[in-house]
Structures are given as C-alpha cells and as structure tokens.
Design an enzyme around this catalytic site. Structure first.
Site, PDB file in Angstrom:
ATOM      1  N   GLU A 183       1.240  -0.659  -5.251  1.00  0.00           N
ATOM      2  CA  GLU A 183       0.105   0.266  -5.375  1.00  0.00           C
ATOM      3  C   GLU A 183       0.668   1.672  -5.471  1.00  0.00           C
ATOM      4  OE1 GLU A 183      -3.098   3.031  -4.051  1.00  0.00           O
ATOM      5  OE2 GLU A 183      -1.545   2.446  -2.665  1.00  0.00           O
ATOM      6  N   ASP A 219       0.818  -1.210   0.000  1.00  0.00           N
ATOM      7  CA  ASP A 219       0.000   0.000   0.000  1.00  0.00           C
ATOM      8  C   ASP A 219       0.853   1.261   0.000  1.00  0.00           C
ATOM      9  OD1 ASP A 219      -2.606   1.324   0.304  1.00  0.00           O
ATOM     10  OD2 ASP A 219      -1.878   1.895   2.283  1.00  0.00           O
TER      11      ASP A 219
END
Ligand code: OTU
Length: 633
Positions: free
Chosen positions: A325, A283
């Site tokens: 990401e 993330d």
C-alpha cells in the site's frame, strides 16, 4: 551483545542454536531456512550490522520463525504446497476481490460468514476485511490503530471465529486478506504503554525525544500526512516528551532501527499468517524507515525491511503474499513490487487517472500511464480498484502531465474542486479530505456512485460507475471492488453527526450495508439493479476470458482524446486478443475503420455476446466501453 559478522560465522551460530532446540525442525523447513538464511542475513547486516545485539536479534528471529512454522496448521501447510505448485495462481482471470468493514457490512465475523453465498454469487475469490483487531474505543482510524494484533475486537468475534471464517472462505474458493499494520501501533498497545512509563526496552520500540530539537530537525523535511489532526510528524506526550506519529496522534510509529522491533513484528505477522490469512496488505509501507534530512518516505531501508519480512514468510508460511500500500509517486510505487518484496500492489495511478479522465473527458494521461507505467516484473500483479476505503489522491507524475502540456499543481486543484463539486457543472458530490490550507493540498472522499454522478442525477452517472469498473477489470491483475459500489451506494452524510467520525471525511464513503439496495439488485428498473447486473456480467465475462489473466497489455491508440484503448493478448500466441476501448467523454465518438486496419474485420463483443464487423469503423457512445475479441491480421 554481539553484532553480526560474516555469513559463515553467523550461520554456524544459528545452526548450533537450531540443533539445541527442544522441538525438532522438519526437513522441509530446514531446506527453506537454508535457502532464505543468506538473504535474511545480508538484509539484517545491511539494516543492523553495527548495532550491538544484532546477532542475538537474528538468532531470536530464527526461533520466532521456527516456532511459527511448528504452529502452522495442517490445512495451511497443504496450502503452502498447493501454492508452490501453482505460483501464479493470483494472476488468473478468475481472480476478483471485494473489500468491506466487518461491522459496517455484516455486523460481525459470523455475519461475514453468512455472506459467503453472496460473495459466491458475485464471483469473489479474494476478500479484504478491514482492520478487525483490538483498538481504542471511539476514534481508532477505522481500526488502523491496533492495540493487540492477537485479539479480535470483541464486538466482532474471537480469534477462533476468524480462523473458522478463513477456513470457510478458503473452502468457498475465497482468499482472506487482512492488513498488516506494521508502521505504527495504537497508543494503547502494551508496548506503547510501557514506553510511556519509561521502560527503556519499550522506549526503544518507538521514536521518542526529550524536547523539540530533533523533532524540529526532522520536520524540516517530512510531509504532513494528516494535517487536520496535528501539524508535522510528532505529538507531545503527557510528560512533555515528543513521539513520532505520522498519522493520527494515537498512532505511534515503530522504530525499525531497533532489530527487536523487527523480530517482534515478524512474530505478530506470522501469527496472522497462521490464522489463515492468505494475503497481507502491508499498510503505509513508505513510512517505515526514517532518516534525518530526508522526507522519511520510501527510503532504501524500507525496501530492505519488506524483503526481510518476505524472507521470514518464505520460511514459515510461504503461501502468503504481500500487497503493498504505497500511495506515492508512480516510480516509488513500482519500487515495492517484486517477487522478493511485495508480489501485489495497489495501482493508485490507474485509479486516480480513471477519475482524472472522467472529470476532464480526456483520457490521454490515463493512456500514457497504461502505455508506459503498466508493465510489472514476472511473478507480480496489480490490484486494480476504482476507489478504496481511503481518499482519492492525485498521485500522477508531474513529468507525465507536463508532456501533455498539463501543469500538475493547478491540475490537482482543478480535480479537487471538481470532485468536491465546487467546480461549475461538476457531476460529483465528494468531500475534501485533509485539505491543507498551508500547501493547498487536498484529497477526495466519496463513494464511486457519488463521485461518478449518480448522486447528482447526472445522465452519465451509472455509465461512469460501470466504465470505471470495466477498466479496473480489464487491465490485468486482481480487480478489487469496494462492496456496496456494485449496487451504486451513495455517500453516507451521517458521519458528520458522529463525534468519533466527523473529523475524517473518509467515513462518507464507508457506509453501512445498504439492505434496500441489495434487495433490489436484480430489479433493473432501479439504479442498483442496473449497475449490479452490468457489473455482475463483467465479472462473469472476465472469468471466462483467459486474455484477462496476467498483466500483458498492448496500447491501442485511436484518434480521439476521450478514448483509452489497449489489447490484452491471448497467451496462445495465435494473434487473438481482447480489445478494450472506453470513451470517457460526454458525446459519442466515431472511430474510423483505418484504426482497426491491423485487425480482422470480424470481431466478437464478449460482453453483449454478439458478432460485429470493424470494417466500417466503430461508434462508441458517451461513457461507453467495449470488450471485443479480435484477431491480428
Ligand atoms: C493507510 O493510508 C490506510 O489505508 C489508512 O486508512 C490509514 O489511515 C493510514 O494508513 C494509517 O494507518 O495516508 O490517507 O501511502 O496515503 O499509507 C491514507 C501513504 C494514508 C498514505 C497511506 C495512508
């Protein structure tokens, strides 16, 4: 406290340390440690070389890694061996992913288990469960504020349930994917609580400043990511100090300039790997390293950190892959992708340009991205998606747009207006996300069906839903479905009534599982039934077409700006390929026979399962696409 020195010197210290360990290390692990140590050492030196204690941190890291290896269950060691024997497993045409929230889609982990038959019906081989760890009550950014990486949120189940689910999924041919939320923890994490209480060890886990001097200096060059929540990159603590919080005020950025943070997070990562997670979605990778005077995004050290995490995994849990990401400029997205860093990456450019093309009825920018920005290093793959749990952001390159005479700034404003439904004649029913009045920036929220025109009752709505997925399923890599989109789920406006959600319009496109739509999924007299049947067919055809494996893509240009085209060559080198053509426009296009002059006249439509001839050209109806098996002349 010592700093790192030469590889020989430090390796000797590590060897001696390892020899003194109570638990003997098996030969296979020793071999991998030998292979990876030089890389890990050089990364650690580049990141922490001068810092006192960097040597102790590295030695401690090796202990953490070897402990995790010793704890790795037998079935996962077997998986490590299987993946080593088939290292390109994730590039297969059979790969297809789904993503959902555990609570919203299935209630709890047991509910997810009960849905395995449905996942199989759909053909999934990859399941991304949204963050399911302990996090603050109320607003927790959909679980992206983690309070404990080793505890499942009690309402969803236990860690034992998660392990059992991972095993059952694997048994069903489905790889479990979870987030590794490593840029920040929640403010309720025990480290955060200790930092708040001024424990010096944990104060150094975060970026805390006594006054506004440095925060002001940093904010001169950082971007505001969630301006609806707070301006800038810092939030005040109750005692008047300031802490770095890139996203929500309750998500505190970790200080990776401290090697103990790296080691601590490597331990959390390996714990997750040992629960049976096969892919970690990394993330917010762009934000993990900060330097004064920069945007504090995608700095070189961010890559070094990811490579160091990668090296750690290669030793203790080599089957596991990273998915990056990075929803940033396409050049920067590419920089995270390599076998040594992240083997997988979201493809936010293709995602955004698919929507851009549908709005403008002009596929040139999308075509340019496929022509020039699609290639990847060997051993890596895109994750292609139509939308995610996040907003749609217009991350195309202004340089690319300029080549087509498009001015990036106004074009983004048009796209925002269009998808919010503020533009006259728009087919979309989206919401603005993080609209920043100061900069004019905004992003878009909405389900695929609501953005594509189904909610507005537009004639092209259903076709656009299918066309967008047909692109994501045909360009290569792993296509990823947001579960619910396959039955044309619409926006959930109820988030506006929920105090924990109303400040975040992304909840519009994270509805609960639409039972009624799933019940009608085989009834083709309904929208859900038609969309499901068509997508199901695409998944089936993709799985049976080896041309869709890997990432090779050859542009195929037609005279029409509304048409995007490419071939996916067969790996047999026999001149065979699947030709994909898609018309994003509102009227049919007549592609002349000359466009196909390099191909055999006879072709085969693999979706409709019938032969056709290209001798007289091809008419592509509005919002239609074809997947044709062709042969070069
Ligand atoms: C990620 O997204 C997650 O996907 C979000 O759901 C989280 O809220 C966030 O991190 C914090 O954990 O800004 O709008 O690449 O676009 O990392 C989504 C930069 C986000 C960001 C991305 C972030």
């Amino acid at each position: 406290m010592s700093a790192l020195s030469s590889l020989e010197n430090d390796a000797a210290i590590v060897v001696e340390h390892v020899a003194r360990r109570e638990q003997p290390v098996d030969g296979e692990t020793v071999a991998r440690l030998r292979t990876e140590f030089p890389r890990l050492h050089s990364l650690f030196r580049a990141l922490y070389g001068d810092r006192p204690g960097s040597l102790e941190a590295l030695v401690h890291l090796i202990d953490v890694v070897l402990d995790a290896r010793a704890d790795r269950p037998a079935q996962l060691r077997r998986l490590d061996r299987d993946r080593a024997a088939d290292p390109t497993w994730f590039e297969s045409e059979k790969m297809i992913g789904g993503v959902c929230y555990v609570d919203r889609f299935a209630g709890d982990l047991d509910g997810v288990r009960g849905m395995i038959p449905y996942f199989r019906e759909l053909g999934l081989t990859y399941l991304h469960l949204m963050p399911l760890f302990d996090s603050p009550e109320g607003d927790n950014d959909g679980g992206y504020a983690v309070s404990d990486y080793r505890t499942v949120k009690p309402a969803l189940g236990t860690m034992a349930d998660l392990r059992a689910l991972a095993d059952d999924l694997r048994e069903a041919g489905i790889s479990l994917v979870l987030d590794f939320i490593f840029n920040h923890t929640s403010n309720e994490h025990v480290w955060a609580q200790r930092a708040l209480a001024c424990d010096p060890v944990y104060e150094d886990f975060y970026l805390i400043f006594p006054d506004r001097e440095l925060p002001d200096a940093y904010e001169r060059t950082t971007r505001e990511i969630f301006p609806d929540d707070h301006p800038g990159s810092f939030v005040p603590l109750p005692d008047g100090r300031w802490i770095w919080a890139t996203f929500y005020r309750f998500q505190w950025d970790l200080n990776y300039a401290n090697p103990d943070v790296f080691t601590a997070m490597a331990g959390e990562m390996l714990f997750l790997a040992n629960q049976g997670v096969e892919v970690l979605r990394m993330d917010a990778v762009a934000f993990i390293w900060k330097r004064l005077g920069t945007a504090c995004e995608s700095l070189p050290e961010a890559h070094l950190l990811l490579q160091a995490f990668n090296a750690v995994l290669r030793i203790a849990a080599p089957a596991v892959l990273f998915k990056s990401e990075a929803i940033v400029h396409p050049d920067e997205v590419q920089d995270y992708i390599s076998p040594d860093e992240c083997q997988l990456s979201y493809n936010p450019l293709q995602m955004a340009l698919t929507w851009e093309a549908l709005a403008t009825r002009d596929a040139r920018l999308l075509q340019l991205a496929l022509d020039e920005r699609h290639a990847l290093p060997a051993g890596t793959a895109w994750v292609n998606y139509v939308r995610s749990h996040d907003d749609v952001g217009w991350t195309f390159a202004d340089e690319d747009a300029a080549r087509l005479g498009i001015d990036g700034g106004p074009h983004r404003r048009f796209l925002n207006d269009f998808y919010i439904g503020r533009f006259d004649g728009s087919f979309s029913r989206g919401f603005p996300f993080q609209e920043n009045p100061r900069t004019g920036d905004a992003r878009i929220a909405g389900t695929t069906a609501s953005l594509a025109g189904v909610a507005a009752g537009d004639d092209g709505g259903e076709d656009r839903v299918v066309l967008a997925h047909a692109l994501a399923m045909s360009t290569g890599g792993i296509p990823l479905l947001y579960l619910g989109d396959e039955v044309a789920q619409l926006n959930d406006d109820a988030f506006q009534e929920d105090p924990a959600r109303r400040g975040d319009s992304r909840w519009a496109h994270r509805p609960t599982r639409p039972e009624d739509r799933y019940a009608r999924r085989l009834d083709e007299s309904t929208v859900s039934g038609r969309v499901f049947t068509r997508l199901r067919r695409l998944i089936e055809v993709r799985r049976a077409s080896p041309e869709f494996a890997g990432n090779d893509l050859v542009p195929f240009h037609t005279p029409h700006v509304a048409v995007v085209g490419f071939t996916r060559p067969s790996s047999d080198g026999d001149g065979g390929a699947v030709l994909v053509l898609a018309n994003v426009g509102d009227s049919p296009v007549d592609i002349p026979s000359a466009t196909f002059s390099g191909l055999d006249e006879s072709a085969y439509d693999v979706v409709r399962d019938r032969a056709l001839t290209l001798g007289g050209g091809l008419v592509l109806p509005a919002h239609a696409f074809v997947w044709l098996r062709v042969r070069r002349r």
